[in-house]
Design an enzyme around this catalytic site. Structure first.
Site, PDB file in Angstrom:
ATOM      1  N   SER A  87      56.568  34.974  38.798  1.00 39.49           N
ATOM      2  CA  SER A  87      57.383  34.221  38.026  1.00 39.49           C
ATOM      3  C   SER A  87      56.880  33.501  36.827  1.00 39.49           C
ATOM      4  O   SER A  87      55.893  33.038  36.878  1.00 39.49           O
ATOM      5  CB  SER A  87      58.080  33.238  39.028  1.00 39.49           C
ATOM      6  OG  SER A  87      59.257  32.327  38.223  1.00 39.49           O
ATOM      7  N   TYR A 121      56.869  26.617  44.575  1.00 45.44           N
ATOM      8  CA  TYR A 121      57.172  28.024  43.916  1.00 45.44           C
ATOM      9  C   TYR A 121      56.305  28.356  43.156  1.00 45.44           C
ATOM     10  O   TYR A 121      55.755  29.626  42.980  1.00 45.44           O
ATOM     11  CB  TYR A 121      58.654  27.913  43.455  1.00 45.44           C
ATOM     12  CG  TYR A 121      59.169  29.131  42.909  1.00 45.44           C
ATOM     13  CD1 TYR A 121      59.593  30.236  43.817  1.00 45.44           C
ATOM     14  CD2 TYR A 121      59.329  29.354  41.722  1.00 45.44           C
ATOM     15  CE1 TYR A 121      60.164  31.431  43.543  1.00 45.44           C
ATOM     16  CE2 TYR A 121      59.869  30.570  41.020  1.00 45.44           C
ATOM     17  CZ  TYR A 121      60.375  31.660  42.333  1.00 45.44           C
ATOM     18  OH  TYR A 121      60.961  32.734  41.795  1.00 45.44           O
ATOM     19  N   LYS A 135      53.732  31.554  43.136  1.00 39.11           N
ATOM     20  CA  LYS A 135      54.039  32.517  42.095  1.00 39.11           C
ATOM     21  C   LYS A 135      52.694  32.871  41.165  1.00 39.11           C
ATOM     22  O   LYS A 135      52.349  34.015  40.838  1.00 39.11           O
ATOM     23  CB  LYS A 135      55.043  32.220  41.408  1.00 39.11           C
ATOM     24  CG  LYS A 135      56.365  32.321  42.125  1.00 39.11           C
ATOM     25  CD  LYS A 135      56.432  34.112  42.517  1.00 39.11           C
ATOM     26  CE  LYS A 135      57.868  34.155  43.257  1.00 39.11           C
ATOM     27  NZ  LYS A 135      58.134  35.385  43.923  1.00 39.11           N
TER      28      LYS A 135
END
Length: 304
Positions: free
Chosen positions: A152, A165, A169
């Site tokens: 991401s 997150y 990622k």
């Protein structure tokens, strides 16, 4: 003839969004598909719902493809082993793994709990390891295989309120590169993709201001199917030799991302002291420091 004819693909988090699109595109390209999905909420909570994965299996059957559903959690080692074994038992082999399963627990870093962090890293980073590791012996034995791991721009660039997150990622980028290096001699490829798509993973973006509302309207143009085509291409034999790379897919655009390399150096024959670094190195490097961008500040143009 499809580019995945005779192949078997395992797609995690395949009941919705990008995962669903990848599973369907794999089937259209000729692959038999293991449709893995735990069937829980966006945060990873809930008792699990088999229906979403079963619906994707039915969609694949309706277009003449072959698929089975799997409801294991990528965060659990034994479940990852079982989903790879399910591919072998049902279809006789495994050729591609698309690590797409994910969850979100967005919260500002100074308010983030250990559970918030562990839950997200456990699914994204540990889950990617678990499933990839489960497939590795089969790839090694047959002398080939392909991984695609979802990263991401939250990790590659940065985003607000996503320390868990983003860390996971960006960790996936390093994991993908390590897999590519370690398994190159077995003709196994590993690449990462940063997908731009309007799914429930991004539907929680705030819309409190006109600027935020405008951004969300732009994001809604980003359909998962555009990401799926890239994932299938990278898993096909036609992408032989493509490994250790970071791609992005944003509607009709495909990116190849840079990877960290030195951009400036400072040298002294006498060695550095803290005072000398403050006086000479920091001013010398300052013009090349990266600003604290968020992903949306880098990708500012409308999707094409």
């Amino acid at each position: 003839m499809g580019v995945m004819d005779g192949k078997v693909a395992l797609v995690t988090g395949a009941a919705r969004g990008v995962g669903r699109a990848v599973a369907l595109e794999m089937a259209r390209a000729g692959a038999a598909v293991v449709v893995n999905d735990l069937g829980v909420s966006l945060s990873g909570e809930g008792g699990g719902d088999a229906q979403p994965a079963e619906e994707v299996v039915a969609e694949i059957a309706a277009i003449g493809g072959r698929a089975i559903a799997n409801y294991g959690s990528v965060a659990r080692w034994d479940d990852a082993q079982a989903m790879v074994r399910a591919a072998i038992d049902a279809f006789g082999r495994i050729d591609a793994v698309v690590n797409n399963a994910g969850n979100l627990r967005d919260v500002l870093f100074h308010k983030m709990t250990e559970e918030d962090f562990d839950a997200v890293v456990g699914v994204h980073l540990k889950g990617t390891f678990n499933v990839s590791r489960a497939a590795a012996p089969y790839f090694k034995e047959q002398g080939g295989g392909a991984y695609v791991h979802m990263s991401s721009t939250s990790g590659l660039v940065g985003n607000f309120g996503q320390a868990n997150y983003a860390a996971a990622k960006l960790g996936i980028i390093a994991l993908s590169k390590s897999i590519a290096l370690d398994m190159q001699r077995f003709n196994v490829r590993s690449n990462a993709v940063a997908p731009f798509a309007w799914t429930r993973m991004v539907s929680s973006i705030p819309t409190d201001t006109p600027e935020q509302q405008q951004r969300v309207e732009g994001l809604k143009k980003l359909v998962p199917e555009k990401v799926a085509a890239l994932c299938v291409a990278l898993c096909s034999d036609a992408a032989a030799g493509v490994t250790g790379q970071i791609f992005g897919s944003r509607n009709n655009e495909i990116y190849l991302f840079s990877q960290p390399r030195p951009i400036r150096t400072a040298h002294t024959a006498d060695g550095w002291t803290p005072e000398a670094i403050i006086e000479r190195v920091i001013p010398q490097f300052r013009n090349d420091f990266y600003p604290l961008h968020r992903s949306g500040e880098v990708f500012t143009w409308d999707p094409v």
